[in-house]
Write an enzyme that holds these catalytic residues in place. Structure first.
Site, PDB file in Angstrom:
ATOM      1  N   ASP A  50       7.748   2.479  -0.578  1.00 57.64           N
ATOM      2  CA  ASP A  50       7.296   1.447  -0.012  1.00 57.64           C
ATOM      3  C   ASP A  50       8.560   1.181   1.368  1.00 57.64           C
ATOM      4  OD1 ASP A  50       7.138  -2.108   0.323  1.00 57.64           O
ATOM      5  OD2 ASP A  50       6.691  -2.204  -1.709  1.00 57.64           O
ATOM      6  N   ASP A  51       7.608   0.422   2.465  1.00 57.44           N
ATOM      7  CA  ASP A  51       9.378   0.658   3.395  1.00 57.44           C
ATOM      8  C   ASP A  51       9.582   1.983   4.234  1.00 57.44           C
ATOM      9  OD1 ASP A  51       7.191  -1.824   3.344  1.00 57.44           O
ATOM     10  OD2 ASP A  51       9.747  -3.300   3.042  1.00 57.44           O
ATOM     11  N   CYS A  90       2.291  -4.778   3.483  1.00 55.65           N
ATOM     12  CA  CYS A  90       2.356  -3.767   2.564  1.00 55.65           C
ATOM     13  C   CYS A  90       0.726  -4.489   2.264  1.00 55.65           C
ATOM     14  CB  CYS A  90       3.017  -5.035   1.270  1.00 55.65           C
ATOM     15  SG  CYS A  90       3.508  -3.693   0.186  1.00 55.65           S
ATOM     16  N   ARG A  94      -2.381  -1.765   1.234  1.00 50.56           N
ATOM     17  CA  ARG A  94      -2.379  -1.160   0.156  1.00 50.56           C
ATOM     18  C   ARG A  94      -4.431  -1.041  -0.558  1.00 50.56           C
ATOM     19  NH1 ARG A  94       3.278  -1.094  -3.145  1.00 50.56           N
ATOM     20  NH2 ARG A  94       3.537  -0.563  -1.415  1.00 50.56           N
ATOM     21  N   LYS A 147       4.299  -0.990  -7.386  1.00 52.29           N
ATOM     22  CA  LYS A 147       3.086  -2.189  -7.554  1.00 52.29           C
ATOM     23  C   LYS A 147       2.286  -2.073  -6.472  1.00 52.29           C
ATOM     24  CE  LYS A 147       4.898  -4.444  -2.679  1.00 52.29           C
ATOM     25  NZ  LYS A 147       5.521  -4.565  -1.881  1.00 52.29           N
ATOM     26  N   HIS A 149       0.598  -5.760  -5.240  1.00 55.32           N
ATOM     27  CA  HIS A 149       0.089  -6.942  -4.321  1.00 55.32           C
ATOM     28  C   HIS A 149      -1.222  -6.867  -3.645  1.00 55.32           C
ATOM     29  CE1 HIS A 149       3.357  -8.079  -1.040  1.00 55.32           C
ATOM     30  NE2 HIS A 149       2.107  -9.175  -1.784  1.00 55.32           N
ATOM     31  N   SER A 172       5.787  -7.786  -4.093  1.00 56.25           N
ATOM     32  CA  SER A 172       7.328  -6.871  -3.725  1.00 56.25           C
ATOM     33  C   SER A 172       7.940  -7.883  -4.600  1.00 56.25           C
ATOM     34  CB  SER A 172       6.838  -8.121  -2.507  1.00 56.25           C
ATOM     35  OG  SER A 172       6.255  -7.483  -1.331  1.00 56.25           O
ATOM     36  N   HIS A 247      11.879  -0.804  -0.895  1.00 56.89           N
ATOM     37  CA  HIS A 247      11.707  -2.744  -0.034  1.00 56.89           C
ATOM     38  C   HIS A 247      13.141  -3.115  -0.486  1.00 56.89           C
ATOM     39  CE1 HIS A 247       9.955  -6.625   0.205  1.00 56.89           C
ATOM     40  NE2 HIS A 247       8.977  -5.334   0.763  1.00 56.89           N
ATOM     41  N   ASP A 299       4.186   3.300   2.606  1.00 51.36           N
ATOM     42  CA  ASP A 299       2.768   2.084   3.096  1.00 51.36           C
ATOM     43  C   ASP A 299       2.836   0.969   3.928  1.00 51.36           C
ATOM     44  OD1 ASP A 299       5.400   0.715   2.438  1.00 51.36           O
ATOM     45  OD2 ASP A 299       4.537  -1.449   1.590  1.00 51.36           O
ATOM     46  N   ASN A 300       4.005   1.920   5.046  1.00 48.85           N
ATOM     47  CA  ASN A 300       4.223   1.038   6.559  1.00 48.85           C
ATOM     48  C   ASN A 300       5.769   1.572   6.801  1.00 48.85           C
ATOM     49  OD1 ASN A 300       4.325  -1.536   4.091  1.00 48.85           O
ATOM     50  ND2 ASN A 300       5.944  -1.293   5.704  1.00 48.85           N
ATOM     51  N   LYS A 320       8.085  -1.447  10.509  1.00 48.39           N
ATOM     52  CA  LYS A 320       7.416  -2.367  10.237  1.00 48.39           C
ATOM     53  C   LYS A 320       7.401  -3.506  10.508  1.00 48.39           C
ATOM     54  CE  LYS A 320       7.601  -4.914   5.391  1.00 48.39           C
ATOM     55  NZ  LYS A 320       8.139  -5.030   4.363  1.00 48.39           N
TER      56      LYS A 320
END
Lengths: 480, 480
Positions: A50-51, A90, A94, A147, A149, A172, A247, A299-300, A320
């Protein structure tokens, strides 16, 4: 084009193609596959961070962060250098990964809100078909560890979207804030305590713990993933493992405190890498490595406004929240020993394509009643052809900010770093970069290449014409 | 700290240490070594590229440029992520590599001029001892194939500085300009013709060709290098192979036109990579791979002011001519199959250290009548300890612009991109970055870490106190 770094194993590719044909008839009606079926239908594991930024892994050039397990995946598998998340944040990213559709089609965007929040009233609509649903229909056991989300209300949970089981958090790790009096958000981000973030930890539809102990969340995800693999080692399985980290706020277990020379961000990545290693080790231990496709991506891009607590996009611009390459181009590693040859590819792929690729490999059924944006990346994975994907659309808050066609990327709108006041700039004429020779998006060539500019703009317009957007669902917030 | 990616071969390290002892008596007086000696005294090959950036190789994270041979070296050898040239431009960097001394000591700097030019009246002083001299004294055959740039007048040529043979050019490939009437320099750089640059190609002290055909220069260097290895395959040899490319103007052979997806710059790097492959193949073919240390590095960072015709420093800031990391941190790959274990190290090393390391490995004699700045990197190479180098001094035009001590780097003076008008900025208080967590030198922590700042400044002052600078020799230009 795939750059070979190991001897070819072309014979196996033929075997895989054969499997595709022989497995198309497998379905939910054959829940107990024979050992032969298990050997033929690959397990599929999709791990995301994540991130995590393009430049955050050793194999993608980070000087300090050590990622031996992910580097092993890259060394033994296929490493993509033009692999994209579908969105720079995010929830939409997803949604696209799971549905194979640009997030606008499922309403997974907002005009005011970029993601889901704990007071969101919506979620991924029931009529969307996730890769988990499609693979379950094809006879797979399906699990998510991590996660979600995509809506935290009961009707939107993973268990309502094709997953047999879920262990993880609904949104998150920086949400449900209960900060001490007078503490501002940014201070809390840099000096977090568990109780500042009252995020629940869920098993299926039951809350296990609140707030989730974020120090142990990465380790527990690894344990749960291994348990899932162990439990389903005798049947085809699909495991989706979207890590909560890195994240912000950053947490890691005691074993990883000061583990990295790259500070706490490095610690966190190195623990995620360790968790990837646990999955690979389990596959090795259960004799499943040669029958399992493992994909790793993010995810990014990196949350660069958090400075040394955010990651690195390497040579790419920004991170991001932006539609520069740093916002959406991410690591993409495909590992399937004996079937995917080691190498590096510059072909274009997207997390959106994992839907189509996974269903194809599993011999599942592609939905035919709706547009699917994901393409099958098998030809690149098995080195039998090039990627069907030649275009990439960069949306932000439902708006097409940029568009890539082949080597060229046109920006219609740009914004500055995520987390800082947006400096929205509309470009007329649009800005254009040649990503082959200008990986950092620095040298605008729109004035000197008017014909190419016109062609990319025309392609973007055609793409937009085909894009059917549902009403945005992220803006629906409030008491329920 | 070395990150292992392959099984250890520690036993061989002990063997090497033994060799060091047993070989210290070898000297020029034993010109015909026995086959046993050849197996014990490693051949040493140092390959450099010119203006190649930290981020320009696949193994250092470039998305588009394909460097399979250099990646093989990195995969089988030790890849350094904190390896430095001694200077951000050509002549001083090469002086330090060859003498093991910061270039100020040998006068290899100027107050007005940054490098040597075709009308320079000076060169590397005769009293300097090069690694070639020291290795020749230790019984090595010595050759240079490539660009010299330490004085083109007869008394300064490689053949007067310890090299038995030379094939290459005396200074940069953009010198001796004879541009068509009205053509400006920048236009010529981007659309070069051979005859615009009347640079000679030399064999030993004889001019072979003028202007050098730059289309074929990389290929001919490879051929000459292979011929040198073949000729000396039965005795210890030292080969220094400083490529002319990818210094602007860019040229490549017909075989590499449109070879790369990354444009002409990619073509040029991929041809240099091919040339590296020729050397490795020759070593394999002659059975010398396990008895040869091959080092690859660059003389300084990428010439970024040339935009898409310059390289990439990856995640590092700026490039050539600056004392940001992008100016001096470069790829550093050490390959010696069976002796150096595959891995990645974050230890600090410098091209200046190649002098000391090579002489130590060869059992040669270190000069004792002068300060030597290079340190022996063997402990890192053989994974028996850490680097003796904990500091790095960043000089520009004879002035200490920046200083690194451990993780922390302090900038006293900075300048903008090389090739653009210098924007000199003196920093009071100095700017400080933590390179562990801030690889892009973005977040100044001098105000929040005053004690560390004071310690780094004090270390820089001690370093300066020890630095004995000769009179600058680059400024001596004119008719002779």
């Amino acid at each position: 084009m795939t750059q070979r770094v190991r001897a070819a194993t072309l014979g196996l590719t033929v075997g895989v193609m054969h499997v595709l044909v022989s497995c198309t008839s497998s379905s939910r009606s054959t829940p107990t596959p024979t050992p032969e079926d298990v050997m033929r239908t690959p397990n599929i594991v999709i791990i995301t961070a994540d991130d995590l930024g393009y430049g955050d892994l050793g194999s993608y050039g980070h000087p300090n962060i050590r990622t031996p397990h992910l580097d092993r995946m890259a060394d033994e598998g296929q490493r993509w250098t033009s692999f994209y998340s579908q969105a720079p944040v995010c929830s939409p990213s997803r949604a696209a990964l799971l549905t194979g559709r640009v997030h606008l089609r499922s309403g997974m965007y907002g005009r005011q809100q970029g993601v889901f929040f704990p007071d969101s009233q919506a979620g991924l609509p029931a009529e969307e078909i996730t890769v988990a649903e499609a693979l379950r229909d094809a006879g797979y056991a399906t699990g998510i560890v991590g996660k979600w989300h995509l809506g935290h209300l009961p009707e939107y949970l993973p268990t309502r979207h094709g997953f047999d089981s879920w262990f993880g958090i609904p949104y998150s790790n920086d949400m449900d804030r209960q900060l001490p009096n007078g503490m501002d958000n940014r201070t809390a981000y840099f000096r977090p305590e568990i109780e500042y973030y009252q995020v629940p930890l869920m098993r299926n539809e039951v809350e296990l713990e609140r707030p989730v102990n974020q120090h142990t969340v990465t380790k527990r995800y690894a344990d749960e993933a291994v348990a899932f693999i162990r439990a389903h080692r005798n049947e085809p399985f699909f495991l989706y493992l979207p890590h909560t980290m890195p994240h912000m706020p950053l947490f890691r277990s005691g074993d990883f405190e000061a583990h990295s020379s790259a500070g706490i961000y490095g610690d966190v990545i190195e623990e995620v890498d360790w968790a990837v290693g646990q999955v690979l080790d389990a596959l090795d231990r259960f004799g499943l490595s040669e029958n399992t496709l493992v994909v790793f991506t993010s995810d990014n891009g990196p949350w660069t406004s958090f400075q040394t607590h955010g990651g690195s996009a390497g040579p790419l611009r920004h991170g991001k929240g932006t539609t520069y390459e740093g916002g959406m181009r991410v690591p993409g590693v495909f590992w399937w020993p004996g079937t995917i040859e080691p190498g590096v590819t510059q072909e274009i792929g997207s997390a959106t394509d994992l839907f189509t690729t996974a269903i194809t490999l599993a011999g599942g059924t592609m939905p035919e009643d709706r547009p699917i944006d994901g393409v099958d990346l098998s030809a690149v994975l098995f080195d039998t052809g090039s990627s069907p994907r030649e275009e990439m659309a960069y949306y932000r808050m439902g708006e097409l900010f940029a568009f890539r066609k082949g080597a060229h990327k046109v920006h219609f709108v740009t914004e500055g770093r995520y987390g800082l006041p947006p400096e929205r700039t509309e470009h007329d004429p649009p800005v254009m970069f040649d990503l082959r020779v200008d990986i950092g998006e620095r040298y605008n060539i729109s004035a000197t290449q008017p014909e190419i500019l016109a062609a990319v703009i025309a392609a973007a317009e055609r793409y937009q014409d085909r894009m059917t957007a549902a009403e945005p669902l992220f803006d629906l917030r409030g008491e329920r």
